[in-house]
Design an enzyme around this catalytic site. Structure first.
Site, mmCIF file in Angstrom:
data_model
loop_
_atom_site.group_PDB
_atom_site.id
_atom_site.type_symbol
_atom_site.label_atom_id
_atom_site.label_comp_id
_atom_site.label_asym_id
_atom_site.label_seq_id
_atom_site.Cartn_x
_atom_site.Cartn_y
_atom_site.Cartn_z
ATOM 1 N N PHE A 61 0.877 -1.172 0.000
ATOM 2 C CA PHE A 61 0.000 0.000 0.000
ATOM 3 C C PHE A 61 0.917 1.225 0.000
ATOM 4 O O PHE A 61 1.815 1.333 0.833
ATOM 5 C CB PHE A 61 -0.887 -0.021 1.242
ATOM 6 C CG PHE A 61 -1.957 1.031 1.233
ATOM 7 C CD1 PHE A 61 -3.155 0.813 0.571
ATOM 8 C CD2 PHE A 61 -1.769 2.237 1.874
ATOM 9 C CE1 PHE A 61 -4.144 1.785 0.556
ATOM 10 C CE2 PHE A 61 -2.757 3.217 1.869
ATOM 11 C CZ PHE A 61 -3.948 2.987 1.208
ATOM 12 N N ARG B 191 -12.768 -4.581 -6.335
ATOM 13 C CA ARG B 191 -12.447 -5.194 -5.047
ATOM 14 C C ARG B 191 -13.713 -5.358 -4.224
ATOM 15 O O ARG B 191 -14.516 -4.425 -4.107
ATOM 16 C CB ARG B 191 -11.478 -4.246 -4.325
ATOM 17 C CG ARG B 191 -10.497 -4.889 -3.414
ATOM 18 C CD ARG B 191 -9.457 -3.882 -2.996
ATOM 19 N NE ARG B 191 -10.035 -2.708 -2.338
ATOM 20 C CZ ARG B 191 -9.448 -2.053 -1.322
ATOM 21 N NH1 ARG B 191 -8.286 -2.465 -0.866
ATOM 22 N NH2 ARG B 191 -10.021 -1.001 -0.779
ATOM 23 N N TYR C 38 -10.242 1.606 11.299
ATOM 24 C CA TYR C 38 -11.519 1.892 10.629
ATOM 25 C C TYR C 38 -11.938 0.844 9.610
ATOM 26 O O TYR C 38 -12.949 0.985 8.957
ATOM 27 C CB TYR C 38 -11.489 3.277 9.969
ATOM 28 C CG TYR C 38 -10.314 3.538 9.050
ATOM 29 C CD1 TYR C 38 -10.292 3.050 7.757
ATOM 30 C CD2 TYR C 38 -9.223 4.281 9.491
ATOM 31 C CE1 TYR C 38 -9.213 3.291 6.922
ATOM 32 C CE2 TYR C 38 -8.134 4.532 8.663
ATOM 33 C CZ TYR C 38 -8.133 4.030 7.380
ATOM 34 O OH TYR C 38 -7.059 4.263 6.562
ATOM 35 N N LYS C 39 -11.138 -0.219 9.454
ATOM 36 C CA LYS C 39 -11.507 -1.265 8.499
ATOM 37 C C LYS C 39 -12.304 -2.348 9.240
ATOM 38 O O LYS C 39 -13.421 -2.113 9.641
ATOM 39 C CB LYS C 39 -10.248 -1.796 7.814
ATOM 40 C CG LYS C 39 -9.642 -0.723 6.888
ATOM 41 C CD LYS C 39 -8.276 -1.074 6.348
ATOM 42 C CE LYS C 39 -7.789 0.053 5.429
ATOM 43 N NZ LYS C 39 -6.354 0.005 5.179
ATOM 44 N N ASP D 218 2.405 -4.854 8.642
ATOM 45 C CA ASP D 218 1.222 -4.014 8.528
ATOM 46 C C ASP D 218 0.003 -4.936 8.485
ATOM 47 O O ASP D 218 -0.140 -5.738 7.553
ATOM 48 C CB ASP D 218 1.308 -3.158 7.264
ATOM 49 C CG ASP D 218 0.172 -2.154 7.173
ATOM 50 O OD1 ASP D 218 -0.914 -2.439 7.716
ATOM 51 O OD2 ASP D 218 0.363 -1.099 6.546
HETATM 52 C C1 LIG Z 1 -5.679 1.191 4.917
HETATM 53 C C2 LIG Z 1 -4.210 1.031 4.955
HETATM 54 C C3 LIG Z 1 -3.406 2.047 5.464
HETATM 55 C C4 LIG Z 1 -4.043 3.345 5.881
HETATM 56 O O1 LIG Z 1 -3.203 4.228 6.473
HETATM 57 P P1 LIG Z 1 -3.782 5.551 7.151
HETATM 58 O O2 LIG Z 1 -2.611 6.179 7.727
HETATM 59 O O3 LIG Z 1 -4.828 5.120 8.129
HETATM 60 O O4 LIG Z 1 -4.447 6.358 6.073
HETATM 61 C C5 LIG Z 1 -2.038 1.825 5.527
HETATM 62 N N1 LIG Z 1 -1.489 0.654 5.094
HETATM 63 C C6 LIG Z 1 -2.259 -0.331 4.585
HETATM 64 C C7 LIG Z 1 -1.639 -1.613 4.131
HETATM 65 C C8 LIG Z 1 -3.641 -0.169 4.492
HETATM 66 O O5 LIG Z 1 -4.400 -1.122 3.970
#
Ligand SMILES: *Cc1c(COP(=O)(O)O)cnc(C)c1O
Length: 404
Positions: free
Chosen positions: A122, A363, A218-219, A193
Site C-alpha cells: 500500500f 475489489r 476503521y476497516k 502491517d
Molecule cells: C488502509 C491502509 C493504510 C491506511 O493508512 P492511514 O494512515 O490510516 O491512512 C495503511 N497501510 C495499509 C496496508 C492499508 O491497507
C-alpha cells in the site's frame, strides 16, 4: 439463491448482523475500506459527548479514564493479535505509526542501511519510508522487490523488513511465521502491517516472534472514519526502542512537566500527543463487538464467503486477481476487468458497494459479522445483469471521482 439461504441458516455468526446499522437496500462489500457502524456506537458517543465532555469536562481524564483509553483498548486488541497485555497501544494513524516504529527500530541494527519492502505495498507504507530516509540521510535506502523475491533479497544489509500480511489489491496472504523467521535468520527485524488482517484473521504475534506491527482502526475493527490505528512492540524490544516522535504522553512522568524527555517504560512511550477521545471511544465499541465473536469462526466464514463469490462468478470478461485457494486470501476477492471503474460505479448505483483500485481491479470485501451469503448471491446476480444489459456503459459511470 437456495444455496445461499441454506448457508445463512447454518451461519453461527448471522446474529451479529443485527448489531450493525446497515442501510436498507444496500449490500455493503467495502468493510475492508470503511467498516460499518455498530449500533452501540451512537449511544456511547452521545453519552461521551453530553455527559463526559459536556458535564464532567476536564475531570473526565481521570473520572472516565480517558487517559487510560489508548492502553486499555490496546490490551483488548492483544486478544485479536495473539500478543501479550502491554504490547499494543492505540494511537495516531497507520501511516504515522509506521514512521514511529521504523524510526525507533532502525537504531537496533546500526550497521545496516536497507529497509526491504514489497513493491506492491500500500503506497503510504512506502511513502513513509521515503520520508524517513530523507530525514535520516546517512545512506539509508529502500529496497523494493516483488513478493516472490523477498526471501532472496534478504542479506546482511537489511535492517528492517516492512510488509503487509494481505495485499490490499489482490488479497494475497503472506505467511507471517515463515517470513519473520527468514528475516530473523538474515539478522533483520520485521514490521508487519496488519491493516487488512486484524479482526478477520487469527494472528499469533507472540508465537510467530513478530518484532513490530501496525494496523488500522476503521476497516475490520469498525472504529469509524479516521479511527486511530494501533501499534505493537514485542516485549523483548520494549526497553531498547526509543521513540523519535518523543511527545509528552510518552514521557515517563507527563505531569511532572520537566524539560528533559525520558521515555515511559513499556508500550506507553509510543504515545505522542493527546489522543482523539471521541474517535478512540468509538473504536472501542467496534473492538468490544468483535471480541464477542469467535475469531476462528470469523475466518471460516470469511473464506466461505470468498469461495462462494468466486464460484458464482462466470467469466464475462473478468479474471480473478485473488488467489483461488481461500487459505491464501485475506477477506476480500478482487477481479480484473479493463472497464472496472465504470462497472463498479454501475454496481454502486444499484446498491452493491465495492471499490476500484487502479488500473483495473474491482475489489469486494467480506466482513463476516455483517455480510451474508445471500448478499453475495444477490451481488453476483446484479453484476451479471449489469454486464448482460451493458448498463455499466453510461457516461456518468465513466466519470472519475476523487475517492475510488
Ligand atoms: C488502509 C491502509 C493504510 C491506511 O493508512 P492511514 O494512515 O490510516 O491512512 C495503511 N497501510 C495499509 C496496508 C492499508 O491497507
Amino acid at each position: 439463491m437456495q444455496e445461499a439461504t441454506l448457508c445463512d441458516a447454518q451461519d453461527g455468526l448471522a446474529p451479529f448482523r443485527e448489531k450493525f446499522m446497515l442501510p436498507a437496500g444496500m449490500i455493503y462489500l467495502d468493510g475492508n475500506s470503511l467498516g460499518a457502524l455498530p449500533k452501540a456506537t451512537p449511544a456511547r458517543l452521545q453519552q461521551v459527548i453530553t455527559q463526559e465532555w459536556g458535564q464532567d469536562l476536564i475531570q473526565s481524564w481521570n473520572k472516565h479514564q480517558w487517559l487510560d483509553a489508548p492502553l486499555r483498548i490496546g490490551d483488548k486488541l492483544t486478544r485479536l493479535l495473539g500478543a501479550r497485555p502491554g504490547e499494543v497501544v492505540v494511537a495516531d494513524s497507520t501511516s504515522i505509526n509506521i514512521f514511529k516504529l521504523l524510526s525507533a527500530a532502525l537504531p537496533l541494527r546500526p550497521e545496516r542501511r536497507v529497509i526491504l519492502a514489497d513493491s506492491e505495498s500500500f503506497p503510504t507504507d512506502l511513502y513513509m519510508v521515503q520520508g524517513l530516509i530523507q530525514l535520516l540521510g546517512q545512506d539509508y535506502r529502500l529496497r523494493l522487490v516483488a513478493t516472490e523475491a523477498l526471501s532472496h533479497a534478504l542479506n546482511d544489509e537489511v535492517a528492517l523488513v516492512l510488509l503487509s500480511q494481505v495485499n490490499y489489491k489482490t488479497g494475497a496472504l503472506l505467511d507471517i511465521a515463515q517470513i519473520t523467521t527468514q528475516a530473523h535468520d538474515a539478522g533483520a527485524l520485521i514490521v508487519w502491517d496488519l491493516a487488512h488482517s486484524c479482526g478477520v484473521i487469527p494472528l499469533e504475534l507472540t508465537a510467530w516472534n513478530v518484532d513490530f506491527a501496525v494496523g488500522c482502526g476503521y476497516k475490520y475493527l469498525n472504529g469509524g472514519p479516521g479511527a486511530p490505528a494501533f501499534l505493537y512492540v514485542a516485549h523483548t524490544h520494549q526497553a531498547t526502542v526509543q521513540p523519535l516522535l518523543s511527545g509528552w504522553l510518552g514521557h515517563v512522568e507527563p505531569f511532572s512537566f520537566v524539560t528533559e524527555y525520558h521515555p515511559a517504560p513499556g508500550i506507553r512511550r509510543h504515545l505522542c500527543g493527546t489522543p482523539p477521545i471521541l474517535s478512540l471511544l468509538a473504536l472501542e465499541c467496534g473492538v468490544d463487538l468483535l471480541l464477542e465473536a469467535d475469531l476462528h469462526a470469523i475466518r471460516e466464514k470469511s473464506m466461505a464467503l470468498g469461495d462462494f463469490f468466486i464460484a458464482q462468478m462466470t467469466p464475462l470478461g473478468f479474471s480473478l486477481a485473488s488467489p483461488r485457494n481461500a487459505e491464501d486470501r485475506g477477506s476480500q476477492v478482487a477481479f480484473r476487468h479493463p472497464q472496472g471503474y465504470a462497472i463498479i460505479q454501475a454496481l454502486i448505483a444499484e446498491g452493491v458497494i465495492g471499490d476500484f483500485r487502479a488500473p483495473d481491479i474491482l475489489r469486494f470485501g467480506f466482513a463476516p459479522l455483517y455480510v451474508s451469503f445471500s448478499d453475495v448471491a444477490q451481488s453476483v446476480a446484479i453484476l451479471h445483469d449489469i454486464m448482460a444489459t451493458g448498463r455499466w456503459d453510461q457516461p456518468a459511470f465513466h466519470q472519475r471521482q476523487t475517492v475510488t
